[in-house]
Design a protein around this motif. Structure first.
Motif, mmCIF file in Angstrom:
data_model
loop_
_atom_site.group_PDB
_atom_site.id
_atom_site.type_symbol
_atom_site.label_atom_id
_atom_site.label_comp_id
_atom_site.label_asym_id
_atom_site.label_seq_id
_atom_site.Cartn_x
_atom_site.Cartn_y
_atom_site.Cartn_z
ATOM 1 N N SER A 1 -119.165 5.708 60.252
ATOM 2 C CA SER A 1 -117.739 6.110 60.867
ATOM 3 C C SER A 1 -117.491 7.432 60.122
ATOM 4 O O SER A 1 -116.877 8.386 60.542
ATOM 5 C CB SER A 1 -116.985 4.846 60.881
ATOM 6 N N ASP A 2 -117.527 7.250 58.837
ATOM 7 C CA ASP A 2 -117.000 8.240 57.928
ATOM 8 C C ASP A 2 -117.644 9.568 58.121
ATOM 9 O O ASP A 2 -117.364 10.632 58.212
ATOM 10 C CB ASP A 2 -116.967 7.883 56.690
ATOM 11 N N LYS B 1 -120.271 -3.895 57.957
ATOM 12 C CA LYS B 1 -118.938 -3.176 58.071
ATOM 13 C C LYS B 1 -118.940 -2.013 57.347
ATOM 14 O O LYS B 1 -118.493 -1.029 57.716
ATOM 15 C CB LYS B 1 -117.814 -4.069 58.058
ATOM 16 N N LEU C 1 -119.629 10.051 60.702
ATOM 17 C CA LEU C 1 -119.395 10.692 62.155
ATOM 18 C C LEU C 1 -118.061 11.421 62.142
ATOM 19 O O LEU C 1 -117.965 12.592 62.835
ATOM 20 C CB LEU C 1 -119.380 9.725 63.126
ATOM 21 N N THR C 2 -117.038 10.882 61.499
ATOM 22 C CA THR C 2 -115.769 11.688 61.464
ATOM 23 C C THR C 2 -115.900 12.871 60.613
ATOM 24 O O THR C 2 -115.459 14.177 61.270
ATOM 25 C CB THR C 2 -114.609 10.836 60.549
ATOM 26 N N GLN D 1 -121.121 0.569 58.614
ATOM 27 C CA GLN D 1 -120.487 1.068 59.808
ATOM 28 C C GLN D 1 -119.366 1.962 59.447
ATOM 29 O O GLN D 1 -119.105 2.953 60.101
ATOM 30 C CB GLN D 1 -119.920 0.021 60.811
ATOM 31 N N ASN D 2 -118.452 1.664 58.529
ATOM 32 C CA ASN D 2 -117.343 2.463 58.194
ATOM 33 C C ASN D 2 -118.270 3.819 57.329
ATOM 34 O O ASN D 2 -117.635 4.737 57.528
ATOM 35 C CB ASN D 2 -116.982 1.970 56.898
#
Length: 327
Positions: A173-174, A166, A176-177, A169-170
């Motif tokens: 994700s960050d 996680k 990617l964001t 992934q975070n």
């Protein structure tokens, strides 16, 4: 004196007891009675002692049996609580175990039977039977505790791995964001940089005879205006794609309202998510050659006197603006 009287012996007279002999006999009688009474009392005491001892033994047996029964009830209550704990622990891990439920039901049944012995005889056979069953339950409990401990350990490892995943992934994700935000910003910048620009924007009027007139001051007589021509050229832009474009023209009258007539090609378009009315539009192909573009608009009615404003839009941006006055 006859013959019978001669042959008869004289009768011997009894000697009376003296007082001391009487007292002696009385003492002997009393002593005998005391011995008999003492013997009877001794026998009674011995019998009472035997009875009391037997009663105490029976009471002790009952007390021991009752104590054994209560202890066995406590053992089964503890077993039931432990199996219920195991069931709750498995449920907390999202697992179900029907065998635990059946064991809890069996222990509950045994408990009810044990409690029933409070009002009936609890034999040695019953004691052995319930002790053996409790011993079997305790072994099963121990095995299940070991299984649950292993499951918890495995879950802890999985939790750690999931937490790591996680976190990764975070971070992704960050990233990617951030990338999306960066790309969006770049897209916006490219969009802004690639917007068209109307240069050398000129407004001319055409009278009813088709004669076109221009004025550097952009002032014209209203009564001579039949049509309006808007001319401009598109500035050179190496960022903009060479592709079809739509240019919208808004002709705003002195009262602030844009001329709008569906029969002459008017309509609406969106700017920043809001609908905006346009007076006319042109579809072109941008070729980055500073191409010339023009609008000719016929109101088919008299124009109002006062200042008019011309606004040009494309791709969601205003690309040019000018004004003229009709007197």
């Amino acid at each position: 004196m006859n013959t019978l009287e001669k042959n008869a012996k004289p009768k011997q007279e009894e000697t009376p007891m003296n007082p001391s002999e009487k007292r002696s006999n009385r003492k002997l009688l009393i002593g005998g009675l005391l011995v008999i009474l003492i013997s009877i009392n001794g026998i009674l005491l011995y019998m009472n002692y035997q009875k009391k001892e037997k009663t105490e033994e029976q009471a002790e047996v009952i007390r021991v049996k009752n104590s054994e029964l209560e202890n066995q009830i406590k053992v089964y209550e503890a077993l039931k609580a432990d199996f219920e704990r195991q069931s709750q622990e498995l449920q907390a891990m999202g697992l179900e175990n029907d065998s635990l439920e059946s064991k809890i039901a069996a222990i509950t049944s045994d408990l009810n039977e044990l409690r029933g012995f409070r009002k009936s005889s609890y034999s040695l056979a019953d004691q052995r039977r319930f002790r053996d069953r409790a011993s079997a339950f305790e072994k099963q409990l121990k095995v299940k505790d070991e299984e649950i401990a292993k499951l918890k350990e495995d879950n802890e490892v999985l939790f750690t791995e999931n937490t790591t995943l996680k976190t990764t992934q975070n971070k992704l994700s960050d990233s990617l964001t951030t990338m999306k935000s960066t790309n969006q910003n770049l897209t916006e910048k490219v969009k802004v940089a690639s917007r068209l620009e109307a240069q050398s924007l000129v407004v001319n009027v055409i009278n009813q005879r088709g004669k076109e007139k221009e004025d550097n001051d952009n002032e014209f007589k209203a009564k001579r205006v039949d049509k309006i021509r808007v001319l401009f050229k598109l500035a050179k832009n190496d960022v903009a794609e060479k592709e079809p474009k739509t240019i919208y023209m808004r002709l705003i009258e002195p009262d602030g309202a844009a001329l709008y007539n569906l029969s002459t090609g008017s309509g609406s378009f969106q700017i920043d998510g809001e609908d905006m009315y346009y007076t006319a539009k042109r579809d072109i192909v941008f070729d980055n050659t500073q191409q010339q573009v023009s609008f000719v608009y016929d109101k088919n009615a008299e124009y109002k006197k006062g200042q008019h404003t011309v606004e040009l839009y494309s791709d969601g941006f205003m690309i040019g603006k000018t004004s003229f006055v009709l007197k």
